[in-house]
Design a protein around this motif. Structure first.
Motif, PDB file in Angstrom:
ATOM      1  N   TYR A   1       0.835  -1.200   0.000  1.00 42.28           N
ATOM      2  CA  TYR A   1       0.000   0.000   0.000  1.00 42.28           C
ATOM      3  C   TYR A   1       0.872   1.252   0.000  1.00 42.28           C
ATOM      4  O   TYR A   1       2.017   1.224   0.446  1.00 42.28           O
ATOM      5  N   ILE A   2       0.321   2.368  -0.455  1.00 33.80           N
ATOM      6  CA  ILE A   2       1.053   3.636  -0.484  1.00 33.80           C
ATOM      7  C   ILE A   2       1.145   4.238   0.911  1.00 33.80           C
ATOM      8  O   ILE A   2       2.176   4.758   1.309  1.00 33.80           O
ATOM      9  N   TYR A   3       0.056   4.153   1.684  1.00 35.98           N
ATOM     10  CA  TYR A   3       0.004   4.743   3.024  1.00 35.98           C
ATOM     11  C   TYR A   3      -0.248   3.671   4.073  1.00 35.98           C
ATOM     12  O   TYR A   3      -0.923   2.683   3.816  1.00 35.98           O
ATOM     13  N   PHE A   4       0.280   3.917   5.256  1.00 40.44           N
ATOM     14  CA  PHE A   4      -0.137   3.160   6.425  1.00 40.44           C
ATOM     15  C   PHE A   4      -0.123   4.101   7.607  1.00 40.44           C
ATOM     16  O   PHE A   4       0.535   5.139   7.596  1.00 40.44           O
ATOM     17  N   GLY A   5      -0.902   3.760   8.623  1.00 35.36           N
ATOM     18  CA  GLY A   5      -0.963   4.611   9.792  1.00 35.36           C
ATOM     19  C   GLY A   5      -1.249   3.821  11.050  1.00 35.36           C
ATOM     20  O   GLY A   5      -1.899   2.774  11.007  1.00 35.36           O
ATOM     21  N   VAL A   6      -0.735   4.337  12.154  1.00 36.79           N
ATOM     22  CA  VAL A   6      -0.961   3.715  13.455  1.00 36.79           C
ATOM     23  C   VAL A   6      -1.820   4.648  14.304  1.00 36.79           C
ATOM     24  O   VAL A   6      -1.677   5.867  14.251  1.00 36.79           O
ATOM     25  N   GLU A   7      -2.732   4.035  15.066  1.00 36.48           N
ATOM     26  CA  GLU A   7      -3.666   4.824  15.867  1.00 36.48           C
ATOM     27  C   GLU A   7      -3.932   4.136  17.198  1.00 36.48           C
ATOM     28  O   GLU A   7      -3.991   2.907  17.273  1.00 36.48           O
ATOM     29  N   HIS A   8      -4.070   4.924  18.214  1.00 41.58           N
ATOM     30  CA  HIS A   8      -4.474   4.491  19.554  1.00 41.58           C
ATOM     31  C   HIS A   8      -3.614   3.364  20.124  1.00 41.58           C
ATOM     32  O   HIS A   8      -4.082   2.525  20.892  1.00 41.58           O
ATOM     33  N   GLY A   9      -2.361   3.294  19.703  1.00 35.64           N
ATOM     34  CA  GLY A   9      -1.437   2.327  20.272  1.00 35.64           C
ATOM     35  C   GLY A   9      -1.445   0.967  19.618  1.00 35.64           C
ATOM     36  O   GLY A   9      -0.402   0.357  19.426  1.00 35.64           O
ATOM     37  N   ASP A  10      -2.640   0.474  19.235  1.00 33.22           N
ATOM     38  CA  ASP A  10      -2.705  -0.898  18.729  1.00 33.22           C
ATOM     39  C   ASP A  10      -3.392  -1.059  17.376  1.00 33.22           C
ATOM     40  O   ASP A  10      -3.492  -2.162  16.866  1.00 33.22           O
ATOM     41  N   ALA A  11      -3.864   0.025  16.766  1.00 32.83           N
ATOM     42  CA  ALA A  11      -4.572  -0.070  15.488  1.00 32.83           C
ATOM     43  C   ALA A  11      -3.650   0.277  14.327  1.00 32.83           C
ATOM     44  O   ALA A  11      -2.792   1.143  14.440  1.00 32.83           O
ATOM     45  N   CYS A  12      -3.857  -0.408  13.218  1.00 34.63           N
ATOM     46  CA  CYS A  12      -3.065  -0.213  12.006  1.00 34.63           C
ATOM     47  C   CYS A  12      -4.024  -0.108  10.823  1.00 34.63           C
ATOM     48  O   CYS A  12      -4.925  -0.934  10.681  1.00 34.63           O
ATOM     49  N   PHE A  13      -3.845   0.911   9.996  1.00 35.73           N
ATOM     50  CA  PHE A  13      -4.693   1.142   8.835  1.00 35.73           C
ATOM     51  C   PHE A  13      -3.831   1.268   7.589  1.00 35.73           C
ATOM     52  O   PHE A  13      -2.732   1.821   7.642  1.00 35.73           O
ATOM     53  N   CYS A  14      -4.348   0.804   6.451  1.00 33.11           N
ATOM     54  CA  CYS A  14      -3.618   0.826   5.183  1.00 33.11           C
ATOM     55  C   CYS A  14      -4.518   1.417   4.098  1.00 33.11           C
ATOM     56  O   CYS A  14      -5.730   1.291   4.162  1.00 33.11           O
ATOM     57  N   GLY A  15      -3.872   2.011   3.086  1.00 30.65           N
ATOM     58  CA  GLY A  15      -4.635   2.491   1.943  1.00 30.65           C
ATOM     59  C   GLY A  15      -3.743   3.053   0.860  1.00 30.65           C
ATOM     60  O   GLY A  15      -2.571   3.343   1.087  1.00 30.65           O
TER      61      GLY A  15
END
Length: 111
Positions: free
Chosen positions: A57-71
């Motif tokens: 994926y082009i982007y990834f992000g971490v949130e709230h310590g334990d969440a991972c998002f991709c897009g």
């Protein structure tokens, strides 16, 4: 040898993920999410763990310590935030976003 070890430690503790990704910044997230293509709660989680999970994926992000998002695109509107202060579940020396704030990384085309 000492210089190499020092350099690796500096990169590890500074949160640099890879020469292939650059930190895009801390952004406000919302219930509809700005990165929507793939997501998971990772234990352990850190920018490095999330990068591996989001490979391709082009982007990834971490949130709230334990969440991972991709897009491959960020869903507009994008608002900057300074609330990425939650320690990562995989490395408490690094920050992994916050409550509805996501620390986003973007793939670099300059390798």
């Amino acid at each position: 040898m000492k210089g190499t070890i020092f350099c690796c430690l500096v990169l590890f503790f500074s949160g640099v993920v890879s020469v292939h990704y650059i930190r895009y910044g801390c952004l406000e997230n919302r219930t509809t999410r700005i990165l929507k293509e793939k997501a998971a709660y990772l234990k352990p989680n850190s920018p490095w763990h999330c990068q591996k999970f989001c490979e391709g994926y082009i982007y990834f992000g971490v949130e709230h310590g334990d969440a991972c998002f991709c897009g491959n695109k960020l869903i507009l509107p994008i608002k900057r935030s300074s609330n990425c202060t939650k320690p990562c579940e995989g490395n408490h020396l690094l920050m992994c976003g916050g409550g509805y704030t996501i620390d986003v990384y973007r793939r670099s085309d300059k390798w």
